[in-house]
Design a protein around this motif. Structure first.
Motif, mmCIF file in Angstrom:
data_model
loop_
_atom_site.group_PDB
_atom_site.id
_atom_site.type_symbol
_atom_site.label_atom_id
_atom_site.label_comp_id
_atom_site.label_asym_id
_atom_site.label_seq_id
_atom_site.Cartn_x
_atom_site.Cartn_y
_atom_site.Cartn_z
ATOM 1 N N PHE A 150 -1.613 36.718 2.928
ATOM 2 C CA PHE A 150 -0.825 36.198 4.055
ATOM 3 C C PHE A 150 0.666 36.440 3.874
ATOM 4 O O PHE A 150 1.412 36.429 4.849
ATOM 5 N N ASN A 151 1.118 36.625 2.624
ATOM 6 C CA ASN A 151 2.565 36.481 2.414
ATOM 7 C C ASN A 151 3.403 37.687 2.831
ATOM 8 O O ASN A 151 4.605 37.555 3.018
ATOM 9 N N PHE A 152 2.766 38.856 2.977
ATOM 10 C CA PHE A 152 3.470 40.029 3.529
ATOM 11 C C PHE A 152 2.555 40.689 4.563
ATOM 12 O O PHE A 152 1.938 41.721 4.291
ATOM 13 N N LYS A 178 -4.729 34.116 8.105
ATOM 14 C CA LYS A 178 -3.704 33.105 8.385
ATOM 15 C C LYS A 178 -2.584 33.651 9.274
ATOM 16 O O LYS A 178 -1.944 32.900 10.007
ATOM 17 N N GLY A 205 -11.305 38.582 9.480
ATOM 18 C CA GLY A 205 -12.422 37.834 8.930
ATOM 19 C C GLY A 205 -12.087 37.109 7.659
ATOM 20 O O GLY A 205 -10.935 37.067 7.216
ATOM 21 N N VAL A 210 -15.121 40.401 4.051
ATOM 22 C CA VAL A 210 -14.716 41.040 2.789
ATOM 23 C C VAL A 210 -15.951 41.523 2.038
ATOM 24 O O VAL A 210 -16.014 42.667 1.563
ATOM 25 N N GLY A 249 -3.240 40.857 -8.294
ATOM 26 C CA GLY A 249 -3.439 39.407 -8.271
ATOM 27 C C GLY A 249 -2.140 38.614 -8.270
ATOM 28 O O GLY A 249 -1.091 39.104 -7.862
ATOM 29 N N ALA A 251 0.881 35.754 -9.818
ATOM 30 C CA ALA A 251 2.045 35.985 -10.671
ATOM 31 C C ALA A 251 2.671 34.678 -11.127
ATOM 32 O O ALA A 251 2.456 33.619 -10.534
ATOM 33 N N CYS A 282 4.970 37.296 -4.293
ATOM 34 C CA CYS A 282 4.351 37.576 -5.593
ATOM 35 C C CYS A 282 5.402 37.959 -6.619
ATOM 36 O O CYS A 282 5.141 37.944 -7.807
ATOM 37 N N GLU A 381 0.126 29.307 -10.949
ATOM 38 C CA GLU A 381 1.021 29.889 -9.955
ATOM 39 C C GLU A 381 1.162 28.853 -8.834
ATOM 40 O O GLU A 381 0.175 28.476 -8.204
ATOM 41 N N PHE A 383 3.417 29.047 -6.036
ATOM 42 C CA PHE A 383 3.598 29.769 -4.767
ATOM 43 C C PHE A 383 4.273 28.883 -3.723
ATOM 44 O O PHE A 383 3.811 28.742 -2.586
ATOM 45 N N SER A 454 -2.476 40.035 -13.424
ATOM 46 C CA SER A 454 -1.816 40.374 -12.162
ATOM 47 C C SER A 454 -2.338 41.684 -11.576
ATOM 48 O O SER A 454 -1.923 42.077 -10.481
#
Ligand code: NAD
Length: 496
Positions: A150-152, A178, A205, A210, A249, A251, A282, A381, A383, A454
């Motif tokens: 989701f973060n980028f 998300k 999905g 996945v 993964g 970080a 990350c 982590e 986040f 990672s």
């Protein structure tokens, strides 16, 4: 108003048929802004089937045709980045300028991929044996998949799809459920750029989609970016099904601050890298390792900067930090501050008590001092906008701390001593290193990846390693004999 967010198959929006959807939120308001379709296994199979057909045609396109499409895509992305940034902010929450930054870094990867004619040049050895030439070529894999976090929501898909498509593959993207809308915007731009239908596909999905990709016989390779437990699962399941897999993964990135560092430079950089995107990067710096006497002034310098940061809706001009992605994640991040405090860390700045908007998923900036490696807030982590300071006496102690961590994505050293920085670069067991650079995300013509937990797999993302990942090598040995000199020879071919 709530929007339906559907799949992109064969160059058009296709409504899901599984009957399953997930809510998409505007994290700044807490309101539901859309419902994203969640694909079933059968829907993924149908989408992959269209990609298989498209890949057969696309691999025959010339290098200059592919480069032309990537160039056109680059221009569209550049021209419409403001529109895309608004989509990102509305679903992710990061501030507009940060969303533009993510797109700019993604654009670099598109620009790199536009050089595909140069990137796919092989070697040629004339006269390897008498009358024999040897050369190598790299060919696309077929249909490759990208599963993204989701973060980028724009940059990470761009890390993957630009190179995969330029190399002649069809690309199937399963974005984060998300913040799924950025992926559809990219799909539209690819179409406008002239990419044939079916070469870029989006299936939305969750685990079902996945798993369908990971086990599908027509998916040749999987690129994944996300949390460590899922990265490990993706790597193990994908490779067990015969696929090439690169799985990046989580970080826990440490900043080592030596006593001779410029205090203001280090504090500015650490605050920017710890709290930018509310710590949901990350490459965020989440641990500051203060060596010796610099600890007290460093904590003070960070603490005085935090109240100046404006926390609010990322769509509003002047906001420095937006909300977290979900209410549950915000509460989980806050629980790490609780546990840090209970386990003996000092809460120097307390984001739980901050004056932040109450409607969205906000948490204020938090600074924990006297963090130790046994604390949960150090081990996991987090986040989120929580920076922990670990105090050590020596460079060696700081190095040992960093090298003992399970994560090894990025790290940074702050110092004015070139020799110490060079020694750190030599000693540290981390994939990406910054020297007075807090977020050392490599430029697009290098490759991105961490070590240890990672990254699962042996190929880093994008750049030269990305080109290798999305192609396979073939070596051709060629001879054009004179029929008059031809004869039977059962001996093993020799070059001399
Ligand atoms: P996540 O692992 O929850 O999700 C990533 C992707 O995996 C999503 O598309 C999601 O739908 C899918 N997924 C989630 N659970 C799954 C399951 N049980 N089975 C199969 N698929 C599943 O990660 P996230 O919360 O979206 O992103 C944040 C994480 O990503 C952080 O840990 C961050 O460090 C990491 N990240 C790493 C990098 C990097 O380059 N190393 C870059 C960005 C983010």
């Amino acid at each position: 108003m709530s929007t339906r967010i559907s799949h992109w198959i064969e160059g058009r929006v296709v409504a899901g048929t599984s009957g399953r959807t997930a809510d998409v939120f505007n994290p700044a308001t807490g309101a539901v802004s859309g419902q994203v379709d969640l694909a079933s296994t059968a829907e993924v199979s149908a989408a992959v089937a269209t990609a298989v057909e498209a890949a057969k045609q696309w691999r025959s396109s010339s290098l200059s045709q592919r480069s032309g499409v990537v160039f056109a895509f680059r221009q569209l992305l550049h021209d419409r980045s403001d529109e895309l940034a608004r989509i990102i902010t509305a679903e992710h929450g990061k501030v507009h300028a940060d969303a533009l930054g993510e797109i700019a870094r993604g654009l670099e990867n598109v620009e790199f991929a536009a050089g595909v004619p140069q990137l796919l040049k092989g070697g040629f050895s004339e006269q390897a044996a008498t009358g024999v030439d040897v050369y190598n070529i790299r060919q696309p894999l077929g249909v490759v998949a990208g599963i993204t976090p989701f973060n980028f929501p724009a940059m990470v898909p761009l890390w993957m799809c630009a190179n995969a498509i330029a190399c002649g593959n069809a690309f199937v993207l399963k974005p984060s459920e998300k913040d799924p809308s950025a992926a559809l915007f990219l799909a539209q731009l690819w179409k406008e750029a002239g990419l044939p239908d079916g070469v870029f596909t989006v299936v939305h999905g969750d685990k079902e989609a996945v798993d369908a990709l990971l086990t599908h016989p027509d998916i040749a390779a999987v690129s994944f970016v996300g949390s460590t437990p899922i990265a490990q699962y993706i790597y193990e399941t994908g490779t067990a099904h015969g696929k090439r897999v690169q799985a990046l993964g989580g970080a826990k990135n440490h900043a080592l601050v030596l006593p001779d560092a410029d205090l203001d430079v280090a504090a500015d950089a650490i605050v920017s890298a710890a709290y930018g995107a509310a710590g949901e990067r990350c490459m965020a710096l989440s641990v500051a390792v203060a060596v010796g006497d610099i600890a007290d002034p460093l904590v003070e310098a960070i603490a005085v900067r935090l109240p100046k940061l404006v926390v609010g809706d990322g769509a509003e001009p002047g906001t420095d930090m937006g909300p977290l992605i979900t209410r549950e994640h915000r509460d989980k991040v806050a629980s790490y501050v609780d546990s840090g405090e209970a386990q003996g860390a000092s809460v120097v700045v307390d984001g739980r008590a901050a004056d932040v908007p109450t409607d969205g998923f906000f948490l204020g900036t938090t600074l924990l001092d006297h963090v130790t490696p046994d604390m949960t807030c150090y081990r996991d982590e987090i986040f989120g906008p929580v920076l922990g300071v670990v105090r050590v006496e020596t460079y060696e102690e700081g190095l040992e701390l960093i090298n003992s961590n399970q994560f090894a994505n990025g790290t940074a050293i702050f110092t004015r001593d070139g020799g110490a920085a060079r020694q750190f670069q030599f000693d540290v067991e981390v994939g990406m290193v910054g020297i007075n650079v807090p977020i050392p995300v490599p430029v697009a013509y290098y490759s991105f990846g961490g070590w240890k937990d990672s990254l699962f797999g042996d190929t880093h993302m994008y750049g030269p390693e990305g080109i290798n990942f999305y192609t396979r090598g073939k070596v051709v040995t060629s001879r054009w004999p004179d029929p008059a000199t031809s004869s039977v020879d059962l001996g093993f071919p020799r070059t001399r």
